[in-house]
Design a protein around this motif. Structure first.
Motif, PDB file in Angstrom:
ATOM      1  N   THR A 195      91.539 100.165  48.935  1.00  0.00           N
ATOM      2  CA  THR A 195      90.682  99.573  47.849  1.00  0.00           C
ATOM      3  C   THR A 195      91.461  99.131  47.288  1.00  0.00           C
ATOM      4  O   THR A 195      90.863  98.406  45.869  1.00  0.00           O
ATOM      5  N   ILE A 196      92.807  98.213  46.991  1.00  0.00           N
ATOM      6  CA  ILE A 196      93.219  97.336  45.890  1.00  0.00           C
ATOM      7  C   ILE A 196      92.507  95.465  45.694  1.00  0.00           C
ATOM      8  O   ILE A 196      92.333  95.807  44.743  1.00  0.00           O
ATOM      9  N   LYS A 197      91.348  95.677  47.077  1.00  0.00           N
ATOM     10  CA  LYS A 197      90.634  94.570  46.365  1.00  0.00           C
ATOM     11  C   LYS A 197      89.880  94.585  45.680  1.00  0.00           C
ATOM     12  O   LYS A 197      89.740  93.259  44.575  1.00  0.00           O
ATOM     13  N   ARG A 198      89.420  95.606  45.869  1.00  0.00           N
ATOM     14  CA  ARG A 198      87.646  95.959  44.433  1.00  0.00           C
ATOM     15  C   ARG A 198      88.372  96.690  43.755  1.00  0.00           C
ATOM     16  O   ARG A 198      87.797  96.437  42.547  1.00  0.00           O
ATOM     17  N   ASN A 245      82.393 108.814  45.443  1.00  0.00           N
ATOM     18  CA  ASN A 245      83.214 109.027  46.848  1.00  0.00           C
ATOM     19  C   ASN A 245      83.643 107.564  47.318  1.00  0.00           C
ATOM     20  O   ASN A 245      83.252 107.268  46.759  1.00  0.00           O
ATOM     21  N   PHE A 246      84.225 107.318  48.224  1.00  0.00           N
ATOM     22  CA  PHE A 246      84.449 105.984  48.893  1.00  0.00           C
ATOM     23  C   PHE A 246      82.887 104.984  48.991  1.00  0.00           C
ATOM     24  O   PHE A 246      82.982 103.730  48.949  1.00  0.00           O
ATOM     25  N   ASP A 247      81.923 105.803  48.969  1.00  0.00           N
ATOM     26  CA  ASP A 247      80.519 105.134  49.222  1.00  0.00           C
ATOM     27  C   ASP A 247      80.370 104.713  47.757  1.00  0.00           C
ATOM     28  O   ASP A 247      79.559 104.166  47.693  1.00  0.00           O
ATOM     29  N   ILE A 270      84.760 104.647  31.678  1.00  0.00           N
ATOM     30  CA  ILE A 270      85.817 104.333  31.554  1.00  0.00           C
ATOM     31  C   ILE A 270      86.030 103.392  32.115  1.00  0.00           C
ATOM     32  O   ILE A 270      85.939 102.198  33.578  1.00  0.00           O
ATOM     33  N   VAL A 271      86.367 104.659  33.618  1.00  0.00           N
ATOM     34  CA  VAL A 271      86.558 104.455  34.993  1.00  0.00           C
ATOM     35  C   VAL A 271      85.631 105.678  35.971  1.00  0.00           C
ATOM     36  O   VAL A 271      85.435 106.352  35.890  1.00  0.00           O
ATOM     37  N   ASN A 272      85.408 104.993  36.783  1.00  0.00           N
ATOM     38  CA  ASN A 272      84.821 105.438  38.754  1.00  0.00           C
ATOM     39  C   ASN A 272      85.584 105.650  39.551  1.00  0.00           C
ATOM     40  O   ASN A 272      86.812 104.564  39.393  1.00  0.00           O
ATOM     41  N   MET A 273      86.859 107.184  39.204  1.00  0.00           N
ATOM     42  CA  MET A 273      87.729 107.404  40.635  1.00  0.00           C
ATOM     43  C   MET A 273      87.138 107.745  41.290  1.00  0.00           C
ATOM     44  O   MET A 273      86.264 108.808  42.127  1.00  0.00           O
ATOM     45  N   THR A 274      88.026 107.855  42.238  1.00  0.00           N
ATOM     46  CA  THR A 274      87.479 107.888  43.556  1.00  0.00           C
ATOM     47  C   THR A 274      88.906 109.522  43.708  1.00  0.00           C
ATOM     48  O   THR A 274      89.890 109.398  43.620  1.00  0.00           O
TER      49      THR A 274
END
Length: 248
Positions: A18-21, A123-125, A197-201
């Protein structure tokens, strides 16, 4: 105006998926007065190699063992030189490219030392699972289980100097305890920015098992008692009930 310098801290540990995105959502921000800090806990996957690809955009980076996410955040805060400090978890991304500009504008226009907003769980998608729509804070709301979403929590750096860093004694409630300490106990002025502010997985250590959830409640109670919540035994019931509306 972009006068305020924002120090943004990302904590990583084996976050290669996930760190890249996460980093790219930071680089996509249309705000230039940014200090980006990444604190890694000694990753053993490809996290460090991915971070190295963006080294020219990172103002401070270290990879070493730590005592958990809040210890790592404290390391980042100690390195921060910005007027404002916030965090972006390695699993998460900014909701759009204007987030930091809007946060800076809110600090410029308001007298508050804290600004927070809304958060979507995805979710991850990238599909939205839950929506955490916050609200204007009124003194005493913490007594009824209210709290702002910590990933949207930004504050003036001087608050950490006045009231302390994240306290590692509160385990998974380290963020909750700090917000209680700043907003409820010390009554620092805050401003609600009605914006995602944030989209949290989805996921999180405190929710991985019933045992972890029980430990999280114990840490919550400890934080409440330390910071003057009136009826912790009642508040601990209201706190999860407030999440029900997030699914509607």
């Amino acid at each position: 105006m972009q006068d305020l310098k924002i120090s943004l801290i990302t904590v990583t540990y084996n976050a290669a998926a996930t760190i890249k995105r996460c980093i790219e959502s930071v680089l996509a921000q249309n705000y230039n007065n940014l200090e980006y800090i990444i604190i890694d806990g000694g990753s053993t996957d490809n996290t460090l190699q991915i971070i190295a690809e963006y080294s020219q955009f990172i103002n401070y980076f270290v990879s070493e063992r730590d005592y958990g996410i809040y210890d790592a955040m404290n390391k980042g805060i100690k390195q921060a030189t910005g007027d404002i400090v916030g965090t972006l978890n390695a699993d998460d991304v900014f909701a759009d490219n204007n987030v930091l500009s809007c946060l800076s504008a809110a600090f410029e226009k308001q007298s508050a030392a804290i600004v927070y907003g809304n958060l979507y769980y995805i979710n991850f998608d990238g599909n939205i699972i839950r929506k955490w729509i916050s609200a204007n804070y009124k003194d005493g709301l913490f007594n009824w289980g209210w709290m702002p979403p910590h990933p949207t929590f930004y504050c003036k750096r001087e608050l950490f100097e006045r009231f302390g860093l994240y306290n590692l004694q509160y385990g998974t409630a380290g963020d909750y305890e700090l917000m209680l300490r700043f907003m409820h106990l010390n009554k620092i002025d805050s401003f609600y920015l009605d914006k995602v502010i944030v989209n949290m997985t989805i996921g999180g250590v405190s929710n991985k098992s019933y045992l972890n959830r029980l430990k999280a409640w114990q840490f919550d109670l400890k934080a409440m008692r330390k910071n003057g919540v009136l009826f912790p035994a009642i508040t601990i019931v209201f706190k999860p009930l407030r999440k029900i509306r997030q699914y509607i």
